[in-house]
Design a protein around this motif. Structure first.
Motif, PDB file in Angstrom:
ATOM      1  N   ILE A 222      94.105-118.448 -70.963  1.00  0.00           N
ATOM      2  CA  ILE A 222      94.874-119.648 -71.284  1.00  0.00           C
ATOM      3  C   ILE A 222      94.845-119.926 -72.781  1.00  0.00           C
ATOM      4  O   ILE A 222      95.868-120.269 -73.394  1.00  0.00           O
ATOM      5  N   GLU A 223      93.617-119.735 -73.385  1.00  0.00           N
ATOM      6  CA  GLU A 223      93.490-119.969 -74.834  1.00  0.00           C
ATOM      7  C   GLU A 223      94.351-118.981 -75.601  1.00  0.00           C
ATOM      8  O   GLU A 223      95.031-119.357 -76.566  1.00  0.00           O
ATOM      9  N   ARG A 224      94.302-117.686 -75.104  1.00  0.00           N
ATOM     10  CA  ARG A 224      95.149-116.684 -75.778  1.00  0.00           C
ATOM     11  C   ARG A 224      96.616-117.057 -75.640  1.00  0.00           C
ATOM     12  O   ARG A 224      97.401-116.955 -76.608  1.00  0.00           O
ATOM     13  N   GLU A 225      96.966-117.458 -74.463  1.00  0.00           N
ATOM     14  CA  GLU A 225      98.360-117.833 -74.248  1.00  0.00           C
ATOM     15  C   GLU A 225      98.731-119.029 -75.113  1.00  0.00           C
ATOM     16  O   GLU A 225      99.840-119.091 -75.664  1.00  0.00           O
ATOM     17  N   LYS A 226      97.757-120.005 -75.226  1.00  0.00           N
ATOM     18  CA  LYS A 226      98.018-121.144 -76.092  1.00  0.00           C
ATOM     19  C   LYS A 226      98.215-120.692 -77.535  1.00  0.00           C
ATOM     20  O   LYS A 226      99.132-121.155 -78.241  1.00  0.00           O
TER      21      LYS A 226
ATOM     22  N   ALA B 137      80.858-114.159 -60.379  1.00  0.00           N
ATOM     23  CA  ALA B 137      82.243-113.683 -60.436  1.00  0.00           C
ATOM     24  C   ALA B 137      83.201-114.842 -60.680  1.00  0.00           C
ATOM     25  O   ALA B 137      84.165-114.729 -61.456  1.00  0.00           O
ATOM     26  N   ALA B 138      82.914-115.985 -60.016  1.00  0.00           N
ATOM     27  CA  ALA B 138      83.779-117.157 -60.194  1.00  0.00           C
ATOM     28  C   ALA B 138      83.695-117.664 -61.631  1.00  0.00           C
ATOM     29  O   ALA B 138      84.715-118.011 -62.245  1.00  0.00           O
ATOM     30  N   GLU B 139      82.436-117.713 -62.176  1.00  0.00           N
ATOM     31  CA  GLU B 139      82.278-118.170 -63.558  1.00  0.00           C
ATOM     32  C   GLU B 139      82.959-117.206 -64.529  1.00  0.00           C
ATOM     33  O   GLU B 139      83.601-117.627 -65.491  1.00  0.00           O
ATOM     34  N   ARG B 140      82.781-115.872 -64.246  1.00  0.00           N
ATOM     35  CA  ARG B 140      83.428-114.880 -65.106  1.00  0.00           C
ATOM     36  C   ARG B 140      84.948-115.016 -65.035  1.00  0.00           C
ATOM     37  O   ARG B 140      85.646-114.974 -66.060  1.00  0.00           O
ATOM     38  N   ALA B 141      85.441-115.194 -63.808  1.00  0.00           N
ATOM     39  CA  ALA B 141      86.885-115.380 -63.646  1.00  0.00           C
ATOM     40  C   ALA B 141      87.361-116.642 -64.353  1.00  0.00           C
ATOM     41  O   ALA B 141      88.438-116.662 -64.966  1.00  0.00           O
ATOM     42  N   ALA B 142      86.518-117.703 -64.281  1.00  0.00           N
ATOM     43  CA  ALA B 142      86.887-118.954 -64.954  1.00  0.00           C
ATOM     44  C   ALA B 142      86.933-118.756 -66.469  1.00  0.00           C
ATOM     45  O   ALA B 142      87.846-119.253 -67.144  1.00  0.00           O
ATOM     46  N   ARG B 143      85.896-118.006 -66.974  1.00  0.00           N
ATOM     47  CA  ARG B 143      85.889-117.745 -68.422  1.00  0.00           C
ATOM     48  C   ARG B 143      87.113-116.927 -68.818  1.00  0.00           C
ATOM     49  O   ARG B 143      87.778-117.216 -69.820  1.00  0.00           O
ATOM     50  N   GLU B 144      87.373-115.870 -68.028  1.00  0.00           N
ATOM     51  CA  GLU B 144      88.521-115.026 -68.341  1.00  0.00           C
ATOM     52  C   GLU B 144      89.816-115.826 -68.270  1.00  0.00           C
ATOM     53  O   GLU B 144      90.716-115.642 -69.098  1.00  0.00           O
ATOM     54  N   GLU B 145      89.874-116.705 -67.280  1.00  0.00           N
ATOM     55  CA  GLU B 145      91.066-117.534 -67.164  1.00  0.00           C
ATOM     56  C   GLU B 145      91.194-118.477 -68.357  1.00  0.00           C
ATOM     57  O   GLU B 145      92.296-118.670 -68.908  1.00  0.00           O
ATOM     58  N   ALA B 146      90.042-119.070 -68.745  1.00  0.00           N
ATOM     59  CA  ALA B 146      90.068-119.959 -69.908  1.00  0.00           C
ATOM     60  C   ALA B 146      90.477-119.185 -71.164  1.00  0.00           C
ATOM     61  O   ALA B 146      91.265-119.676 -71.986  1.00  0.00           O
ATOM     62  N   GLU B 147      89.908-117.939 -71.307  1.00  0.00           N
ATOM     63  CA  GLU B 147      90.265-117.116 -72.463  1.00  0.00           C
ATOM     64  C   GLU B 147      91.747-116.754 -72.419  1.00  0.00           C
ATOM     65  O   GLU B 147      92.435-116.763 -73.455  1.00  0.00           O
TER      66      GLU B 147
END
Length: 328
Positions: A215-219, A203-213
């Motif tokens: 952030i990337e989308r926001e970027k 869940a933490a890794e998935r949350a990290a990926r989603e967060e990274a995605e």
């Protein structure tokens, strides 16, 4: 025991002894009779006469002496009784000490046996309690702790518990069963915790990926917005530059027109000035010619020839003749 001291009291029997006075019911009998005799004697006394008053005082004095005599008898009896009690208490102490020593002497083998037996039983009972306490832990317990305690419990030797062997075996069996169940539960909890940790990690890794995605989308969105804004800024800048260019061209055109107007005005002013100068020159020439002609005519009239007169006026007009000038 001593007898009562001799007294002249009429209210007490003369042969009283402490043993009689302080025998059961003796005090009550003596006091009852004394009270009755004194009250009877006092009843017939006349308080109004000197003799009667003295008799009352004497009777009261006799009662006080009777109290003193009876109290002294009691004190003497108590002192004698205390002496006897002290002797009796001393004998009692001897009896207690010697018979207690005899009792201890006789019981000593039994006491030693009972003490040894008690210690033996307490040792076995304590051993059973220790076995029963093997499943008990203080604080947090790990699976390794439970496994070590189970191994320790299984290794307990119950052959030395004598008549308590059955209880020791039962306590060991119960402790082993309890620890075995606890070990299984702990292993199950460990597995559950491991699974929960795995799920948590996923869940933490998935949350990290989603967060990274995210952030990337926001970027990317920010970059797109920045690009859009940059394009809008470029267009706006181009528009403003074009407006500035047109404004500059308009100002240049206006300056050129103003300069052309000024140049035309200058030329016009110069033309007018030249025309005016030419007009003035022509007017001056005409005026001069008129003046000169008049002067020539005057000289001709004065006798000069027309040519001489013109030559003279021309020389004067040019300033060639000193001290002579034409007033135009």
């Amino acid at each position: 025991m001593s007898t009562a001291p001799s007294t002249e009291l009429a209210v007490l029997p003369p042969a009283l002894v402490p043993a009689t006075v302080f025998a059961p019911g003796g005090v009550e009998t003596i006091l009852t009779k004394l009270e009755a005799d004194v009250r009877t004697a006092a009843k017939d006394l006349d308080i109004s006469t000197d003799k009667g008053r003295k008799a009352i005082a004497s009777l009261a004095y006799k009662v006080a002496r009777s109290k003193t005599a009876l109290d002294d008898m009691g004190k003497g009896l108590v002192e004698e009784t205390k002496k006897q009690v002290a002797l009796i208490d001393a004998d009692r102490r001897v009896i207690r000490d010697r018979l207690d020593a005899l009792k201890d002497e006789v019981r000593r083998p039994l006491d030693e046996y009972e003490a040894a037996e008690k210690a033996r039983i307490e040792r076995h009972e304590s051993g059973i309690v220790r076995i029963q306490a093997m499943p008990l832990f203080s604080g947090e317990r790990s699976t390794d702790d439970i496994a070590a305690r189970l191994a320790e419990t299984k290794a307990i030797d119950t052959t030395g518990f004598q008549e308590f062997t059955a209880r020791a075996d039962k306590a060991k069996e119960t402790a082993v069963a309890t620890l075995t169940a606890a070990l299984e539960n702990s292993r199950a909890r460990d597995a559950e915790r491991a699974e929960l940790e795995r799920l948590r990690q996923e869940a933490a890794e998935r949350a990290a990926r989603e967060e990274a995605e995210r952030i990337e989308r926001e970027k990317q969105e920010a970059a797109a917005r920045a690009a859009e804004q940059a394009e809008r800024d470029r267009i706006e800048a181009a528009r403003r530059a074009e407006e500035d260019r047109k404004a500059a061209e308009e100002r240049a055109r206006q300056r050129e027109e103003a300069a052309a107007r000024q140049e035309r005005q200058r030329i016009e002013d110069e033309r007018r000035a030249e025309e005016e100068a030419q007009r003035r020159r022509e007017a001056d020439r005409t005026h001069r010619a008129t003046v000169n002609n008049a002067a020539v005519s005057a000289l001709v009239t004065a006798g000069l020839s027309d040519a001489a007169a013109k030559a003279a006026i021309t020389a004067i007009a040019k300033g060639s003749v000193p001290h002579v000038a034409i007033a135009y």
